[in-house]
Motif scaffolding. Structure first.
Motif, mmCIF file in Angstrom:
data_model
loop_
_atom_site.group_PDB
_atom_site.id
_atom_site.type_symbol
_atom_site.label_atom_id
_atom_site.label_comp_id
_atom_site.label_asym_id
_atom_site.label_seq_id
_atom_site.Cartn_x
_atom_site.Cartn_y
_atom_site.Cartn_z
ATOM 1 N N ASP A 1 -5.387 -2.048 -0.897
ATOM 2 C CA ASP A 1 -6.762 -2.068 -1.873
ATOM 3 C C ASP A 1 -7.930 -2.315 -1.026
ATOM 4 N N ASN A 2 -7.844 -2.713 0.192
ATOM 5 C CA ASN A 2 -8.936 -3.162 1.131
ATOM 6 C C ASN A 2 -9.260 -2.017 2.051
ATOM 7 N N GLY B 1 0.872 -1.171 -0.050
ATOM 8 C CA GLY B 1 -0.057 0.072 0.021
ATOM 9 C C GLY B 1 0.854 1.005 0.131
ATOM 10 N N GLN B 2 0.373 2.424 0.224
ATOM 11 C CA GLN B 2 0.809 3.670 0.471
ATOM 12 C C GLN B 2 0.621 4.370 1.868
ATOM 13 N N VAL B 3 1.849 4.916 2.287
ATOM 14 C CA VAL B 3 1.502 5.608 3.678
ATOM 15 C C VAL B 3 0.791 6.631 3.278
ATOM 16 N N LEU B 4 -0.153 6.836 4.237
ATOM 17 C CA LEU B 4 -0.885 8.194 4.157
ATOM 18 C C LEU B 4 -0.479 9.045 5.597
#
Length: 113
Positions: A94-95, A77-80
């Motif tokens: 994605d989830n 994923g991508q770090v927010l």
């Protein structure tokens, strides 16, 4: 007289283990003995920190490997957001989003690798 021919020796000496039973036994033994967390050197920790920061700033997709007692968990994923005092980060997957404790992270790589 041979020891194999006394009492139950004939049957005791002819035992064998099927491959399916051997695999099940090995898996069972792995679950009985939990792993210990690997220690990270300073250079690896710095590289992981850089990849996490790049993911948050540049939007790179990364794969994080988390430590678990029995098997590693990989999340892409991508770090927010990173909360350094609380040592947590929020990862967009994605989830949905997922909160991750930074002390469980053992490896960080770019998802394209």
């Amino acid at each position: 007289m041979s020891k194999k021919l006394q009492q139950n020796g004939i049957f005791e000496s002819s035992r064998m283990m099927l491959p399916e039973h051997r695999e099940a036994y090995i898996l069972h033994q792995e679950h009985l003995a939990p792993r210990t967390r690997p220690s990270l050197d300073a250079q690896a920790a710095e590289e992981m920190s850089r990849l996490l920061s790049d993911s948050m700033v540049l939007g790179d997709t990364i794969t994080i490997t988390l430590f678990d007692e029995y098997d590693d968990i990989r999340i892409t994923g991508q770090v927010l957001r990173m909360n350094r005092p609380a040592r947590t980060l929020k990862l967009l997957t994605d989830n949905g989003t997922r909160d991750i404790q930074m002390n469980l992270i053992t490896d960080v790589t770019l998802a394209s690798e």
